[in-house]
Design an enzyme around this catalytic site. Structure first.
Site, PDB file in Angstrom:
ATOM      1  N   CYS A 234      50.245  31.796  39.706  1.00 37.80           N
ATOM      2  CA  CYS A 234      48.907  32.172  39.201  1.00 37.80           C
ATOM      3  C   CYS A 234      49.233  32.430  37.716  1.00 37.80           C
ATOM      4  O   CYS A 234      48.355  32.023  36.869  1.00 37.80           O
ATOM      5  CB  CYS A 234      48.394  33.379  39.864  1.00 37.80           C
ATOM      6  SG  CYS A 234      49.389  34.684  39.809  1.00 37.80           S
TER       7      CYS A 234
ATOM      8  N   HIS B  97      43.762  32.203  41.794  1.00 36.99           N
ATOM      9  CA  HIS B  97      43.603  32.151  43.149  1.00 36.99           C
ATOM     10  C   HIS B  97      42.770  31.662  44.349  1.00 36.99           C
ATOM     11  O   HIS B  97      42.806  32.062  45.255  1.00 36.99           O
ATOM     12  CB  HIS B  97      44.125  33.860  43.640  1.00 36.99           C
ATOM     13  CG  HIS B  97      44.726  34.644  42.572  1.00 36.99           C
ATOM     14  ND1 HIS B  97      44.522  35.073  41.682  1.00 36.99           N
ATOM     15  CD2 HIS B  97      46.285  34.725  42.798  1.00 36.99           C
ATOM     16  CE1 HIS B  97      45.504  35.489  41.047  1.00 36.99           C
ATOM     17  NE2 HIS B  97      46.641  35.460  41.611  1.00 36.99           N
TER      18      HIS B  97
ATOM     19  N   ASP C 299      39.471  33.548  38.047  1.00 31.09           N
ATOM     20  CA  ASP C 299      40.420  33.749  38.906  1.00 31.09           C
ATOM     21  C   ASP C 299      41.138  32.504  39.483  1.00 31.09           C
ATOM     22  O   ASP C 299      40.679  31.679  39.971  1.00 31.09           O
ATOM     23  CB  ASP C 299      39.846  34.391  40.349  1.00 31.09           C
ATOM     24  CG  ASP C 299      40.971  35.089  41.004  1.00 31.09           C
ATOM     25  OD1 ASP C 299      42.175  34.658  40.824  1.00 31.09           O
ATOM     26  OD2 ASP C 299      40.586  35.723  42.041  1.00 31.09           O
TER      27      ASP C 299
END
EC number: 3.4.22.-
Length: 494
Positions: free
Chosen positions: A147, A324, A322
């Site tokens: 990430c 993820h 994000d």
């Protein structure tokens, strides 16, 4: 069935109303009637009347389901506050996320295993096991560890987009995607792409001792970006100046670049730690100032071991992508897959204090303007030059050795200083002209903790890689024992 739906609706209303009316009333009030800021661009919050008229249209634009019933009336206010211009700007920013089934990355002999429980939980376990059987010693996905690399890619990708296409570039069809395909494809997950995950990992292994499958921190990410830029000058960034432990920038280093070419494009990567366990509230205004700057290319960071890419803010909340959210590795539609209008919001109190700030300077005039903008910043400091005798380079994500020209002596000289391995050493006597610890803001780093403020290093193992250097580490936390004083060579000469 009808009875069940009625009960479900009542339960949802209770939960939402509890959060809206019984929660903290200060933050929602502070969020009302605030402009949206996206990398230096300002978008006024849309008024309720015009918002109600365009709410349905914007929902469809974002690819969301449209309803004129219960849920629409409940959540319509937040959706309607976004203007089309704001949403188009957000969607036009480059966003890189986890990928699956990319070209395998070989596992290091002493590195983590490609198969983990976390990976099985977050992906299709059958596909994951199949990939593992086919390539037991390779990583086919970066889920669970990539990430920070992805947010670093987003930071670099948006810098390149602004550099090559301008800040006013917007995604509005196949033609616009074609325009940015050249530089976005530099990030594709193949060893041939200069800014791919594969090359980030290779640079991380070489520069930061990071194995494939290990989580990168801001410092390792910054070093990788710098190395990859230097290895691919065709990207258009002429220099990349990195500070992995502070927001300090040295004028003499920057002016040296502009002396060769006044139109040089420089990317600053500033690794900062804005607090101990959480971001100190005193930095809020400066963070907003950074994201409001036209030179900003975002901030990579977010939560411990869970990095986000911040591109703006609204009121008390910071807007982010994000990484993820896994996507399959693709080639034909890769550029299109790097755009989304879905974003998150995070309170400052929820953010991790370690983050990587990106600033893109386009020429000497831009540099002079930006210096004026950050003159009052509590995070970024433009200094005349680096101190020659104490040139420190330490990371926030791991403890790293640093070198100093004034301490290049044989390790046996430690005994002459009266220190032993593992001692906490007060170096104030050696470097009396360094920053006066008495002048340190009580809210900077130490917050409200009353502690002993000393300039210290930790004496390392003298039998390390280079025995001709005294290894030491900068210790930025409280120590559990007294520091050891040493005699100043300056005092002895006097």
């Amino acid at each position: 069935m009808q009875r069940w739906l009625q009960l479900w609706k009542m339960d949802l209303v209770q939960k939402v109303s509890h959060g809206v009316f019984e929660g903290s009333s200060e933050e929602p009030a502070a969020l009302m009637n605030h402009d949206y800021i996206v990398l230096g661009e300002v978008y006024p919050e849309r008024d309720e009347e015009s918002g109600a008229e365009q709410c349905e249209q914007d929902c469809r634009y974002r690819g969301e389901a449209v309803s004129d019933g219960f849920l629409s009336s409940l959540f319509g206010r937040e959706i309607s506050s976004y203007t089309k211009e704001f949403l188009l700007d957000v969607q036009s920013r480059v966003n890189f996320t986890y990928r699956t089934r990319f070209v395998p990355i070989a596992r290091a002999p002493d590195g983590p295993s490609p198969l983990s429980l976390n990976l099985l939980v977050r992906t299709n376990p059958i596909s994951t096991i199949e990939d593992y059987i086919a390539n037991p010693d390779c990583f086919n996905t970066d889920i669970g560890w990539g990430c920070m690399i992805r947010t670093g890619q987003s930071l670099l990708g948006n810098a390149l987009q602004i550099l090559h296409l301008g800040r006013d570039f917007r995604v509005n069809g196949n033609e616009s995607l074609e325009r940015e395909s050249k530089f976005v494809n530099w990030f594709n997950d193949t060893p041939e792409a200069p800014f791919s995950l594969h090359n980030f990992v290779s640079a991380g292994t070489e520069l930061s001792d990071k194995r494939p499958g290990e989580w990168f921190g801001p410092a390792a990410t910054a070093r990788s970006i710098q190395s990859l830029i230097y290895g691919f000058p065709e990207c258009g960034i002429d220099d990349c100046i990195v500070s992995v432990s502070s927001g300090d920038i040295y004028e003499n280093e920057v002016e040296k670049v502009f002396a060769e070419n006044p139109n040089s494009r420089i990317l600053f990567l500033l690794g900062v730690k804005l607090g101990i366990n959480a971001v100190n509230e005193s930095y809020r205004e400066s963070i907003c100032g950074i994201l409001s700057s036209t030179q900003s290319v975002g901030i990579a960071g977010g939560r411990p071991s869970s990095s986000l890419y911040f591109f703006g803010y609204q009121g008390n909340e910071f807007l982010h992508f994000d990484p993820h959210i896994p996507q399959p590795a693709v080639e034909d539609s890769f550029v299109e897959s790097c755009h989304t209008s879905k974003f998150g919001k995070l309170q400052l109190s929820e953010m991790d204090p370690s983050m990587l700030i990106g600033i893109l300077i386009k020429g000497e005039k831009d540099w002079q303007q930006w210096k004026l903008e950050v003159a009052e910043s509590a995070i970024i400091n433009v200094l005349a030059k680096r101190m020659d005798d104490f040139d420190v380079s330490c990371s926030m994500d791991d403890v790293e050795s640093v070198s100093s020209n004034s301490m290049k002596k044989d390790a046996s000289n430690n005994e002459n200083l009266g220190v032993l391995e593992g001692d906490y050493v007060d170096i104030g006597a050696i470097f009396p002209h360094t920053t006066n610890t008495e002048d340190v803001d009580e809210y900077d780093c130490f917050q409200d903790i009353h502690c002993k403020k000393q300039k210290i290093v930790v004496m390392g193992n003298t039998h390390t890689v280079n025995a001709n250097l005294t290894d030491y580490e900068v210790e930025g936390v409280l120590v559990e024992k007294e520091t050891v004083g040493i005699h100043s060579p300056i005092d002895e000469k006097c």
